[in-house]
Design an enzyme around this catalytic site. Structure first.
Site, PDB file in Angstrom:
ATOM      1  N   GLU A 152       0.820  -1.216   0.000  1.00  0.00           N
ATOM      2  CA  GLU A 152       0.000   0.000   0.000  1.00  0.00           C
ATOM      3  C   GLU A 152       0.853   1.265   0.000  1.00  0.00           C
ATOM      4  O   GLU A 152       0.621   2.195   0.757  1.00  0.00           O
ATOM      5  CB  GLU A 152      -0.971  -0.002   1.191  1.00  0.00           C
ATOM      6  CG  GLU A 152      -1.935  -1.187   1.156  1.00  0.00           C
ATOM      7  CD  GLU A 152      -2.996  -1.168   2.224  1.00  0.00           C
ATOM      8  OE1 GLU A 152      -2.765  -0.563   3.285  1.00  0.00           O
ATOM      9  OE2 GLU A 152      -4.063  -1.774   2.006  1.00  0.00           O
ATOM     10  N   ASP A 189      -8.776  -8.550   4.019  1.00  0.00           N
ATOM     11  CA  ASP A 189      -8.532  -7.416   4.909  1.00  0.00           C
ATOM     12  C   ASP A 189      -9.680  -7.225   5.901  1.00  0.00           C
ATOM     13  O   ASP A 189     -10.442  -6.264   5.776  1.00  0.00           O
ATOM     14  CB  ASP A 189      -8.356  -6.146   4.058  1.00  0.00           C
ATOM     15  CG  ASP A 189      -7.746  -5.001   4.838  1.00  0.00           C
ATOM     16  OD1 ASP A 189      -7.347  -5.214   5.990  1.00  0.00           O
ATOM     17  OD2 ASP A 189      -7.682  -3.887   4.286  1.00  0.00           O
ATOM     18  N   GLU A 205     -12.921  -1.496  11.628  1.00  0.00           N
ATOM     19  CA  GLU A 205     -12.813  -0.784  10.349  1.00  0.00           C
ATOM     20  C   GLU A 205     -13.920  -1.170   9.363  1.00  0.00           C
ATOM     21  O   GLU A 205     -14.619  -0.316   8.833  1.00  0.00           O
ATOM     22  CB  GLU A 205     -11.436  -1.057   9.735  1.00  0.00           C
ATOM     23  CG  GLU A 205     -11.264  -0.428   8.374  1.00  0.00           C
ATOM     24  CD  GLU A 205      -9.895  -0.710   7.774  1.00  0.00           C
ATOM     25  OE1 GLU A 205      -9.047  -1.307   8.444  1.00  0.00           O
ATOM     26  OE2 GLU A 205      -9.693  -0.316   6.610  1.00  0.00           O
TER      27      GLU A 205
HETATM   28  C1  GCV Z   1      -2.536   0.817   8.283  1.00  0.00           C
HETATM   29  C2  GCV Z   1      -6.174  -1.736   5.479  1.00  0.00           C
HETATM   30  C3  GCV Z   1      -6.523  -0.413   6.081  1.00  0.00           C
HETATM   31  C4  GCV Z   1      -5.328   0.504   6.136  1.00  0.00           C
HETATM   32  C5  GCV Z   1      -4.216  -0.193   6.907  1.00  0.00           C
HETATM   33  C6  GCV Z   1      -3.915  -1.497   6.199  1.00  0.00           C
HETATM   34  C7  GCV Z   1      -2.870  -2.321   6.913  1.00  0.00           C
HETATM   35  O1  GCV Z   1      -5.902  -1.591   4.114  1.00  0.00           O
HETATM   36  O2  GCV Z   1      -7.562   0.163   5.364  1.00  0.00           O
HETATM   37  O3  GCV Z   1      -5.712   1.696   6.765  1.00  0.00           O
HETATM   38  O4  GCV Z   1      -3.087   0.603   7.008  1.00  0.00           O
HETATM   39  O5  GCV Z   1      -5.076  -2.285   6.123  1.00  0.00           O
HETATM   40  O6  GCV Z   1      -3.265  -3.244   7.612  1.00  0.00           O
HETATM   41  O7  GCV Z   1      -1.693  -2.043   6.781  1.00  0.00           O
END
Ligand code: GCV
Length: 830
Positions: A298, A377, A405
């Site tokens: 990411e 996720d 989340e």
């Molecule tokens: C910290 C998901 C979340 C991100 C997070 C990522 C991760 O994609 O939306 O905010 O980033 O997981 O676990 O690294």
């Protein structure tokens, strides 16, 4: 009447800050009699900082629950006493402790009769064990259990029991839903770390021994000399509670912090840099736990920049920490977020296994792969990550998400323990004998020195720590499961409820039932049959956004079109993901005949008319589960209302408001998903509900004064795809004439509560003001959409055919007092 008054006055006023460590005064006469014989004196034969916290905690708990001040003495007294110490030390005093093993950070609670006295012994395998034993004893008292004849030995299942916080140095928290960081503000560690100390106490009370304090999307300057000095203060606040601090590090730090011209892990200068950085850290923080690494993920830089593997990078960091006893938790959340969505073989779910399985055995023994429990996720439903069963020579920790989340962001009740428990109990068949995930993590399947479980907690400065008072059960339960994965969700929910709300049987039974039902309820109205949480994938991950996951590179696809839905992950015709599981798990998922309904769309692409094991078609299941889920969400309110007067008023009202909000938002979810699938598939709901709302009056069809009809995006998040907005600075109004039979109705207004203003609404019947409310919530969007659509139900009243209902909306800032529709409800009013 007299009884309920008494109950109401007995309830304590509470903010939620004490969480499950309330130590509420015990009033129950039977329990008081039982505890009358508990010792009046305490001695700690261990003089460590942690044992001293244990002794103070014991005194505090007994004082608060039993109104009794313990006398703390320096030597074993000639009278009944609580005796704290390590098993090794206490063995020399009490022969009863000679046989019996306690390992790890375990403890032994034992009533010992010695020279005519009864000693309540709290023996720890180490100093942390003394503390955990003390919390366990106090928890038993708070739950009114008999502690007069103890002989309980407990050893934690795994050595790594950490929480991660995704806190940024500026004080914000990524995916945090409970206020600002307790650690950071404005680029610095906060001056006042009282909450940090309290957090560590809470964590220790359920056996959590590590906390990674900063976002895994790590700011490089975390490792600057100045920053480390500040961070050492957090470690100081944790230390009395045996919680070791860890840090997320950016793999490019050698370049960003100290201007090296490379961060190639195989460059000797980079290795020397990490080594000297580790030495510096341990000079400041002698009990530093280690590093967490998110790399090549990411947008975070990683070893791939130099053609190196995750093992190359992890081992360099691990070798720097090794001499000091530190570990590296390297996250397996590595995937390409620029996947080609047109390619039917592309599959994000494959990534962790494809990348890390070939590296099995290449990691040093103080590296632990931190693997998310599912391959995508933290969706409302995912299969267990095949990587958890795919590594024989590598330490593993499983990552779960306490912060909700994708599961309602602590605005929706969603008790996650049953989800994690299903994962922990799932047999991945990594060997011929049963190999549930919990045994793999505990190193019982493949001998491995380290293993554990990490929960992304993201508590914040809000008094409740996680905002929704009932969400704290997830933090509590995380610690309990990490300690003992054999505990049942029911036991955990009951324990938490007793500690948080008291021992009234109706309270315990009701809250436990609500918690246990809540994950299934949430799943039912947000995403069917393993298709994923159908939320706004490329945004805030909160309200519905069905198409947002498609036609982009993020790979959270469900591939719904006119004919069918689901990702074909079979080996035969799909992405081959299913082949990452051992047999017979792979065969179970590969075949439509044996694939469980609740993961069908994760594994297969099927037509809407495909019949499930339940006998329903996929499309009818989608309609039914969303209607049933929304109804079940409304039922939570009814259940909670039975507790009025039995829990304190503050939390009663607080939870009630949240449940009312949730029930309204569940309707938004239900309608968005049902309408979208109705339109996309063209197949009607056989029960005639989807697309038919006879009690609904669309705002855009009402008489408008100042309000203007607008299209809402995505269309499915507003009834009929449209709503009205007020684009002037004074009141606008909508009005309509009641065309229903005379009777009692509750008027439900569906409006939009944007976070860029505080609009006001006034409701009139025949010109008389009957209700008013303010759109002052802080929902995660400045737009009219599925995140902000909110339901306000006014008190039921008698309406007659021909009555005029008018709603005035007063805009504020960017919030244009948007209204979607009004619904006249005949049942369930208020
Ligand atoms: C910290 C998901 C979340 C991100 C997070 C990522 C991760 O994609 O939306 O905010 O980033 O997981 O676990 O690294």
């Amino acid at each position: 009447m007299a009884i309920s008054l008494l109950r109401a006055t007995e309830c304590l006023a509470e903010t939620g800050e004490a969480a499950w460590l309330r130590y509420a005064p015990i009033k129950d006469p039977h329990a008081l009699k039982q505890y009358a014989s508990l010792p009046q004196t305490a001695v700690s034969l261990d003089h460590s900082l942690i044992a001293s916290s244990a002794e103070k905690e014991l005194t505090r708990g007994i004082q608060s629950m039993l109104a009794r001040t313990l006398r703390e003495v320096p030597k074993l007294p000639n009278e009944n006493a609580f005796v704290l110490g390590t098993v090794t030390d206490l063995r020399s005093r009490f022969s009863e402790l000679q046989s019996g093993q306690v390992t790890g950070d375990g403890f032994w609670l034992k009533t010992v009769h010695h020279r005519g006295h009864a000693y309540t012994v709290i023996a720890g395998a180490d100093e942390s064990g003394i503390l955990y034993g003390t919390f366990a004893l106090l928890s038993r008292v708070a739950q009114l259990q008999d502690v007069s004849n103890l002989d309980d030995r407990e050893t934690p299942a795994e050595p790594i029991r950490w929480v991660d916080q995704w806190d940024n140095l500026n004080g914000s928290i990524e995916r945090g839903y409970a206020g600002r960081s307790i650690f950071f503000d404005n680029g610095h560690v906060r001056a006042d770390l009282t909450r940090v100390n309290e957090y560590a106490r809470l964590l220790a009370s359920v056996g959590i021994n590590g906390c990674n304090v900063n976002n895994v999307n790590a700011a490089p300057d975390v490792l600057s000399d100045a920053s480390l000095k500040e961070l050492a203060r957090i470690a100081d606040a944790f230390r009395p509670w045996g919680v070791r601090m860890a840090l997320s590090v950016n793999i490019a730090s050698p370049q960003t912090v100290d201007k090296l011209d490379t961060f190639d892990p195989l460059d000797p200068r980079v290795q020397a840099w990490w080594s000297s950085k580790a030495d510096e850290i341990y000079r400041l923080i002698p009990d530093f736990a280690g590093f967490t690494v998110k790399a090549d993920s990411e947008g975070q830089l990683g070893p791939s920049s130099y053609g190196r593997t995750p093992a190359d990078a992890a081992n360099v960091l691990a070798r720097a920490l090794k001499a000091h006893g530190g570990v590296v938790l390297y996250r397996a959340f590595v995937y390409n977020h620029h996947l080609d969505w047109r390619d039917p073989k592309a599959d994000r779910a494959r990534a962790a296994y494809d990348i890390f399985h070939p590296l099995d055995g290449k990691f040093d023994d103080n590296v632990v792969l931190q693997i998310k429990h599912g391959p995508i996720d933290f969706q409302a439903r995912e299969p267990v990550s095949p990587l958890l069963g795919g590594l024989e020579h590598t330490n593993e920790a499983m990552e779960v998400q306490i912060t909700q989340e994708y599961t309602g962001q602590q605005r929706h009740l969603c008790f996650l323990i049953p989800m994690w428990k299903e994962v922990l109990d799932f047999d991945l068949h990594a060997k011929p004998a049963p190999t549930p995930v919990k045994d793999i993590l505990a190193g019982k399947v493949f001998q491995r020195p380290l293993g554990g479980i990490v929960g992304v907690a993201n508590v914040g400065l809000d008094a409740n720590w996680l905002e929704h008072p009932l969400a704290m059960a997830n933090l509590y339960g995380f610690g309990r499961l990490a300690w003992d994965p054999d505990l049942s969700p029911q036991t955990i929910a009951e324990e938490w409820t007793r500690l948080t709300f008291g021992n009234d049987p109706l309270v315990v039974q009701t809250i436990t039932a609500m918690q246990l039902a809540s994950w299934h309820i949430y799943e039912s109205y947000t995403g069917p049959l393993g298709a994923g949480t159908m939320t706004d994938i490329i945004g805030v991950h909160y309200g519905p956004g069905i198409e947002s996951s498609e036609r982009n590179g993020w790979g959270q696809w469900h591939r719904a079109d006119h004919d069918g839905i689901g990702m074909d992950r079979t080996v035969a015709t799909g992405t081959g993901y299913i082949g990452q599981y051992h047999e017979p798990v792979a065969a179970m998922y590969e075949s439509l005949a044996s694939c469980p309904d609740n993961l069908l769309l994760f594994m297969h692409h099927v037509s809407y008319t495909y019949k499930l094991h339940s006998g329903k078609t996929v499309i009818q299941h989608i309609y039914d589960s969303h209607y049933e889920g929304a109804e079940a969400a409304a039922h939570l309110i009814t259940q909670w209302k039975t507790l009025q007067g039995r829990v304190d008023d503050e939390r009663y009202k607080d939870v009630l408001q949240r449940l009312i909000y949730q029930a309204g938002h569940a309707i938004v979810w239900r309608d968005a998903i049902c309408e979208w699938f109705l339109k996309t598939s063209g197949i009607p709901d056989e029960k005639g509900r989807a697309g038919h709302h006879p009690n609904r009056i669309e705002a855009e069809l009402m008489e408008l004064d100042g309000y203007t009809p607008v299209e809402i995006s995505p269309w499915e998040t507003a009834s009929g795809g449209k709503a009205v907005t007020c684009d002037r600075s004074t009141d606008c109004s909508v009005s309509f004439t009641v065309q229903r039979a005379d009777g009692e109705y509750a008027i439900a207004t569906q409006y939009f509560d944007q976070n860029d203003g505080t609009a006001q609404f006034h409701l009139y019947v025949n010109g008389k003001l009957v209700d008013a409310w303010v759109a002052d919530d802080d929902l995660p969007s400045p737009k009219m959409n599925g995140h902000t659509s909110t339901r306000h139900t006014s008190p039921a009243l008698t309406l007659k055919t021909g009555d005029t209902i008018r709603i005035d909306g007063l805009p504020s800032g960017g919030d244009k007092a948007g209204i979607d529709y009004v619904e006249l409800e005949t049942s369930g009013a208020n």
